[in-house]
Design an enzyme around this catalytic site. Structure first.
Site, mmCIF file in Angstrom:
data_model
loop_
_atom_site.group_PDB
_atom_site.id
_atom_site.type_symbol
_atom_site.label_atom_id
_atom_site.label_comp_id
_atom_site.label_asym_id
_atom_site.label_seq_id
_atom_site.Cartn_x
_atom_site.Cartn_y
_atom_site.Cartn_z
ATOM 1 N N SER A 239 -13.300 -15.132 7.795
ATOM 2 C CA SER A 239 -14.328 -15.547 8.746
ATOM 3 C C SER A 239 -14.399 -17.064 8.778
ATOM 4 C CB SER A 239 -15.698 -14.966 8.346
ATOM 5 O OG SER A 239 -16.112 -15.515 7.104
ATOM 6 N N LYS A 240 -15.319 -17.579 9.572
ATOM 7 C CA LYS A 240 -15.441 -19.025 9.741
ATOM 8 C C LYS A 240 -15.752 -19.741 8.430
ATOM 9 C CE LYS A 240 -16.932 -19.003 14.594
ATOM 10 N NZ LYS A 240 -18.037 -19.325 15.525
#
Length: 496
Positions: A239-240
């Site tokens: 994810s980010k």
């Protein structure tokens, strides 16, 4: 394989194309190219609230940058509504689907009742068998079999069995008339004659519903292969928080498309112990037999190493476009800089053996394109920041102020004078051996080691303490600019 292999990559345009999606696209593309088949790009844009034209263009730009060319498409599902309506009508006419008039309030009440009984919330079939068809808002639901199992044959996982009791009569057409994912993906895959569906294992739970839909529409099922997810270094879903996940962000951080493709190919697939692959090698060697079902871990350091290797093994001509883009992005060149490709190509060999990214290479070349403003008062060293925005162009290079104070001292002034005098006697273009001989003669006469001269000259010519070899720097700058910068350096040295 006797029939033509046909695979597809079908992203939803609800955001950027992320790394996991690229790996899926890559495996499909390699499978198609290995088997001389067809690779189809399909944009699944039936989610009208979240799909955007910007996302579609970003997906296409990402695919083009990576060199993942498609043979058919890009198709857009919203342009295929007539086909979907035809298949919905077919299912209705064959009593394999029905209209459901339950309101959102009714459905919420059913959900809460099921939760109160500690049962799995699913539609209870209230509108099944309903013969009246009032002119009222409704959805269309697929009528699932009441019992039994659905067996999905997966190339990577073997037979995966699902209990039909865990499924419900899922919606295939929304109240607004738009079709849903599990319906349109089946219609599209059949209409496009897809032979192999290669996708992430987050879709595995959708597959039993789609398998039932294939059967209901009398479509042959494609072969399925569900790829493992990509995890971050902490073994949680990528994810980010693990860093950049948007594909084009890696382009803007100075990664080469060949390097990113090479690295992603090795996330879940292997060919012996080989780490670096040309595009043709990946096509030649790729097969699903060597794709693992264990989750792959994304390692940014390994990606950086792969990128460094690709920079070193590429020719200057292969790097020049990415080099130019990085120079413009970092504000080292203006967009209308007027430099020729040949002018840029000749700089690359002196830089590519020490750069891990194209941004590092661009900053390493800054001295060549900008005048070193040794009088500038700037703290710290100018380095690549990895920004995704194009920086404002400035014709001046602001030096490392600490390096200027440390190395441009009164002791080097007479040495610079001797270099200037020697260079003025040389013909253009400068000769490497002659420049080297001049440096050695200068330090020998002063009783010094070469480093005592090379580093001050480096700071004077580039404004930094790190650069290509000092003789390469002189040759790249040429006689006139080298002399000018040495004189500028001497002019700022305080004789006291």
């Amino acid at each position: 394989m006797t029939e033509e292999v046909r695979v597809r990559f079908a992203p939803s345009p609800t955001g950027f194309l992320h790394i996991g999606g690229v790996r899926t696209a890559l495996f499909n593309w390699l499978f198609a190219r290995h088997h001389q088949g067809k690779f189809i790009l399909r944009i699944e844009d039936t989610d009208r609230e979240r799909s955007t034209e910007d996302s579609i263009q970003e997906i296409i730009e990402s695919m083009q940058w990576l060199g993942l060319d498609w043979d058919e498409g890009p198709f857009r599902q919203m342009a295929r509504q007539d086909l979907y309506k035809e298949k919905v009508d077919q299912l209705l006419n064959e009593d394999k689907a029905y209209r459901c008039y339950c309101s959102p309030e009714d459905l919420e009440a059913k959900r809460k009742a099921a939760q109160a009984k500690k049962e799995k919330p699913k539609y209870d079939g209230t509108c099944r068998g309903r013969k009246d068809q009032p002119d009222a808002p409704h959805v269309v639901r697929f009528q699932c079999p009441p019992s039994g199992n659905v067996v999905v044959k997966d190339i990577l996982r073997g037979n995966v069995e699902f209990d039909v009791a865990e499924l419900d009569d899922f919606i295939i057409l929304r109240t607004d008339g738009t079709p849903t994912y599990n319906f349109v993906v089946v219609v599209d895959d059949s209409d496009m004659r897809i032979t192999h569906v290669i996708r992430g294992d987050d879709h595995l739970s959708n597959t039993p519903r789609q398998a039932l839909m294939y059967d209901a529409l009398n479509f042959p099922r494609p072969q399925f292969a569900h790829l493992s997810m990509i995890l971050g270094p902490d073994k949680t879903r990528l994810s980010k928080r693990h860093g950049a996940t948007a594909t084009l962000a890696y382009r803007d951080m100075g990664y080469l498309p060949n390097a990113l493709i090479n690295y992603l190919a090795r996330l879940g697939w292997s060919h012996g112990d080989q780490e670096l692959f040309s595009q043709q090698e990946m096509i030649d060697f790729f097969d699903l037999e060597h794709v693992t079902i264990s989750a792959a871990v994304f390692d940014p350091e390994k990606l950086l190493w792969v990128n460094e290797q690709w920079i070193q093994k590429s020719t200057p001509e292969e790097l020049v476009d990415a080099f130019e883009a990085a120079l413009i992005q970092e504000g080292i060149l203006s967009e209308d800089h007027g430099k020729s490709k040949d002018d840029l190509v000749k700089i690359i060999p002196s830089l590519q053996q020490r750069a891990k990214t194209m941004l590092e290479m661009a900053h390493g070349a800054e001295f060549y394109f900008k005048r070193v403003d040794l009088k500038a008062k700037v703290k710290g060293t100018a380095t690549a920041t990895g920004t995704l925005e194009v920086k404002k162009y400035s014709p001046d290079l602001q030096p490392d102020e600490k390096a200027v104070k440390k190395f441009l001292t009164p002791e080097v002034k007479p040495l610079f004078d001797k270099l200037v005098a020697g260079l003025e006697k040389m013909d253009e273009p400068l000769d490497h051996d002659a420049v080297e001989a001049l440096f050695k003669q200068t330090v020998e006469e002063a009783g010094l080691k070469l480093g005592k001269l090379a580093q001050p000259v480096r700071v004077a010519l580039t404004g930094k303490t790190a650069s290509p070899g000092i003789f390469d720097v002189v040759l790249l700058l040429g006689k006139a600019r080298t002399i000018e910068r040495l004189k500028d350096a001497n002019s700022i040295i305080d004789p006291s």
